[in-house]
Design a protein around this motif. Structure first.
Motif, mmCIF file in Angstrom:
data_model
loop_
_atom_site.group_PDB
_atom_site.id
_atom_site.type_symbol
_atom_site.label_atom_id
_atom_site.label_comp_id
_atom_site.label_asym_id
_atom_site.label_seq_id
_atom_site.Cartn_x
_atom_site.Cartn_y
_atom_site.Cartn_z
ATOM 1 N N ALA A 3 -3.580 -50.075 32.595
ATOM 2 C CA ALA A 3 -3.269 -48.460 32.706
ATOM 3 C C ALA A 3 -2.820 -48.224 34.100
ATOM 4 N N VAL A 4 -3.559 -48.754 35.179
ATOM 5 C CA VAL A 4 -3.544 -48.581 36.574
ATOM 6 C C VAL A 4 -2.276 -49.243 37.120
ATOM 7 N N GLY A 7 0.617 -47.212 35.872
ATOM 8 C CA GLY A 7 0.821 -46.119 36.928
ATOM 9 C C GLY A 7 1.654 -46.423 38.005
ATOM 10 N N VAL A 8 1.218 -47.578 38.529
ATOM 11 C CA VAL A 8 2.004 -47.993 39.896
ATOM 12 C C VAL A 8 3.469 -48.250 39.738
ATOM 13 N N ILE B 76 -4.114 -44.096 35.083
ATOM 14 C CA ILE B 76 -2.577 -44.190 35.392
ATOM 15 C C ILE B 76 -2.167 -43.464 36.591
ATOM 16 N N ALA B 77 -2.935 -42.250 36.927
ATOM 17 C CA ALA B 77 -2.585 -41.193 37.631
ATOM 18 C C ALA B 77 -2.879 -42.207 39.064
ATOM 19 N N GLY B 79 -2.890 -45.335 39.711
ATOM 20 C CA GLY B 79 -1.955 -46.319 39.973
ATOM 21 C C GLY B 79 -0.527 -45.432 40.368
ATOM 22 N N GLY B 80 -0.508 -44.367 39.821
ATOM 23 C CA GLY B 80 0.875 -43.635 40.203
ATOM 24 C C GLY B 80 0.811 -42.993 41.536
ATOM 25 N N LEU B 82 -0.748 -44.512 44.174
ATOM 26 C CA LEU B 82 -0.213 -45.600 45.137
ATOM 27 C C LEU B 82 1.357 -46.041 44.839
#
Lengths: 113, 130
Positions: A3-4, A7-8, B76-77, B79-80, B82
């Motif tokens: 998920a991360v 997001g990146v 997710i946010a 990671g978003g 970054l």
């Protein structure tokens, strides 16, 4: 975590192009995380808050934001979203999608030349 | 006059975004560059300034209806955040011309994707007979 990473990637595209990133998040959530479409859309919007804020901070720091223009566009967007949801249901989706795709190609050509 | 046109731009972007789910930013940026002669960087920054409050309002609405999967949204946010910092820094480092070309490529790829999707037969709304 996957998920991360998602997001990146989405945040990177959003920050690089000044867009939301939903175009990456929503399909990924539906296809890879098996989340219902409406939940994916809603979750994506929440993510966009964080990524657009971060990207905006960078652009603002460089003075690359026209705040007055943004305010005016935002005012239109609010009504646009409400009107769109109400009146655009009657237009066949395929026609809309193709028209938008053509507009995007024209825009791409205008930008490139 | 320009004031009116900017509001109209918002109207169109908002309507299309709300109906098709295609991001408003994809229209706002080229429109600002082509019709309002904004620098590519400024166009993108301005687009983000529109997207942020729109997303905040949207999230509040969705959250109230329990549609947001917070267990997914938060990582997710994260990671978003970054990714967005990295992407925006890269955008600001690139020349306006390069960025504009890249944006044109992005638009083309997405347009092709949209068109390809529209060629697929729609799911049938009525059950086929027996």
């Amino acid at each position: 975590m996957k998920a991360v990473m998602l997001g990146v990637v989405a945040g990177f595209v959003g920050g690089l192009f000044g867009v939301g990133g939903g175009i990456i998040v929503v399909p990924a959530l539906v296809l890879f995380f098996h989340i219902a479409q409406y939940e994916a859309s809603a979750t994506s919007v929440a993510v966009i808050v964080a990524s657009s804020a971060a990207a905006l901070a960078s652009f603002a720091g460089d003075g690359a934001v026209d705040w007055n223009a943004a305010a005016l566009i935002f005012i239109g967007a609010g009504s646009g979203a409400a009107l769109g949801t109400r009146y655009m249901q009657s237009i066949p989706e395929r026609f809309l999608t193709r028209t938008i795709a053509v507009v995007m190609i024209v825009a791409a050509i205008r930008l490139a030349t | 006059m320009e004031v009116l046109w900017l509001v109209i731009l918002g109207l169109v972007a908002g309507a299309v975004g709300a109906t098709l789910g295609v991001g408003g930013g994809l229209f706002i940026v080229p429109a600002l560059v082509v019709f309002f002669s904004l620098d590519q960087h400024v166009a993108q920054g301005t687009s983000l300034a529109v997207i942020l409050p729109t997303a905040v309002i949207g999230t509040v609405g969705h959250a109230r209806r329990g549609r947001v999967k917070w267990s997914m949204a938060l990582p997710i946010a994260g990671g978003g955040l970054l990714g967005a910092l990295l992407g925006s820094r890269l955008a600001l480092a690139l020349s306006g011309d390069t960025l504009r070309m890249l944006f044109a490529v992005l638009l083309t790829i997405l347009a092709i994707r949209m068109f390809a999707r529209s060629l697929r037969p729609p799911p049938s709304k009525t059950p086929s007979d027996i």
